[in-house]
Design a protein around this motif. Structure first.
Motif, mmCIF file in Angstrom:
data_model
loop_
_atom_site.group_PDB
_atom_site.id
_atom_site.type_symbol
_atom_site.label_atom_id
_atom_site.label_comp_id
_atom_site.label_asym_id
_atom_site.label_seq_id
_atom_site.Cartn_x
_atom_site.Cartn_y
_atom_site.Cartn_z
ATOM 1 N N GLN A 162 -31.857 -3.017 -21.207
ATOM 2 C CA GLN A 162 -31.945 -4.472 -21.318
ATOM 3 C C GLN A 162 -30.708 -5.199 -20.808
ATOM 4 O O GLN A 162 -30.600 -6.412 -20.959
ATOM 5 N N ASP A 193 -41.419 -9.113 -25.474
ATOM 6 C CA ASP A 193 -41.053 -10.081 -24.433
ATOM 7 C C ASP A 193 -42.078 -11.210 -24.477
ATOM 8 O O ASP A 193 -43.042 -11.228 -23.711
ATOM 9 N N VAL A 199 -37.311 -9.885 -19.785
ATOM 10 C CA VAL A 199 -36.084 -9.807 -20.582
ATOM 11 C C VAL A 199 -36.467 -9.931 -22.051
ATOM 12 O O VAL A 199 -37.124 -10.901 -22.440
ATOM 13 N N ASP A 201 -34.850 -10.545 -25.434
ATOM 14 C CA ASP A 201 -33.570 -11.003 -25.985
ATOM 15 C C ASP A 201 -33.763 -11.445 -27.432
ATOM 16 O O ASP A 201 -34.211 -12.565 -27.696
#
Length: 310
Positions: A162, A193, A199, A201
């Protein structure tokens, strides 16, 4: 005087290094690089910058769930401020939460409450370097060394997958990260995601965090519409309930046969029966006081939001 201080610094440094067997660290680096097919020098460049932190060991030995009575623990999480900010967080992310609830079956108030208990809706994500925490616990916390060694390996893999900066990422003293405080293995296994932007996060993106908390509970077999807890009278012997103090961690008993005893501020006790979804939340954190705090905060947030909208 300067010579004395220099010797003292050397002694302290040697004492800190002595807590970690560097041969184990070297073996970990070689094994991790081989298993994950990573460049050994890259792994070494990360692990070699980890620092042993005695404060992390101290924190692990005195978690709030073990040293506080329920009424004190409750007062940390069941506050008007945390409830009202939970309503604000829900309103701010309503569209995301609605979609996630529809897909997962996990109630909005439970998702919001977990994030509220874990990090005060992202405000308090932890100030420890994740690398330092996992390194310290992997190599200087024998009773859970196996677990944290695995988490350190997952963290290195997560950093590679990541593109998380392993030297800068911060979290709890146990190495948990982001809005929902996911351990590296859970991050890799359950993180979502939400925006499909390639990404994931959980540290800075509340949308990914909301979807990931719901996914975690869903994957642990959350029953849509199922109960979590209900207050009951003191169980009799004939009821054959498994009565638990809040500090106990019971992984084998069926949730429907678990009754949680809570000590109140006035010296009395309350008894709450757990159901299947009680057990599911306990997969997030095994402390029964934690589950109760999530449940009661969820109920408070839901009630406050309904009151505002009515």
């Amino acid at each position: 005087m300067k010579t004395y201080l220099f010797i003292l610094i050397l002694a302290v440094s040697h004492h800190a290094l002595a807590k970690v067997d560097l041969r184990q660290v070297d073996a970990f680096i070689d094994q991790t690089a081989a298993e994950l097919n990573l460049e050994p020098q890259w792994v070494r460049s990360i692990v070699s910058q980890a620092k042993h932190q005695q404060s992390i060991i101290d924190a692990m030995n005195r978690p709030a769930e073990k040293v506080l009575q329920w009424h004190d623990y409750r007062n940390i999480f069941l506050t008007d401020k945390r409830t009202l900010e939970g309503v604000d967080f829900w309103n701010k992310h309503e569209a995301v939460i609605d979609q996630v609830v529809e897909q997962s079956g996990v109630p909005a108030e439970v998702i919001v409450a977990i994030i509220g208990v874990e990090t005060f809706y992202g405000r308090i994500k932890g100030n420890h370097k994740v690398l330092d925490a996992l390194y310290t616990l992997a190599f200087d916390y024998p009773k859970r060394s196996k677990f944290f060694t695995k988490e350190l390996k997952n963290f290195i893999q997560l950093a590679h997958e990541q593109h998380i900066n392993p030297l800068e990422a911060k979290g709890s003293y146990a190495g948990a990260m982001g809005y929902g405080q996911f351990m590296p293995s859970s991050y890799r296994a359950y993180a979502v995601d939400y925006e499909a932007d390639q990404v994931i996060d959980l540290i800075n993106n509340p949308q990914d965090a909301i979807a990931s908390v719901a996914n975690y509970l869903n994957k642990h077999k959350w029953k849509s519409g199922g109960a979590v807890l209900r207050q009951v009278t003191k169980p009799s012997v004939e009821m054959k309930f498994n009565q638990l103090k809040p500090h106990q961690k019971d992984h084998k008993t069926q949730a429907e046969y678990t009754v949680l005893q809570l000590d109140m501020a006035d010296g009395s006790q309350q008894y709450w029966q757990g159901f299947h979804n009680f057990y599911v939340i306990s997969r997030y954190n095994h402390s029964h006081m934690y589950v109760m705090a999530v449940y009661q905060l969820a109920e408070a947030i839901k009630a406050a939001r309904q009151e505002v909208s009515s």
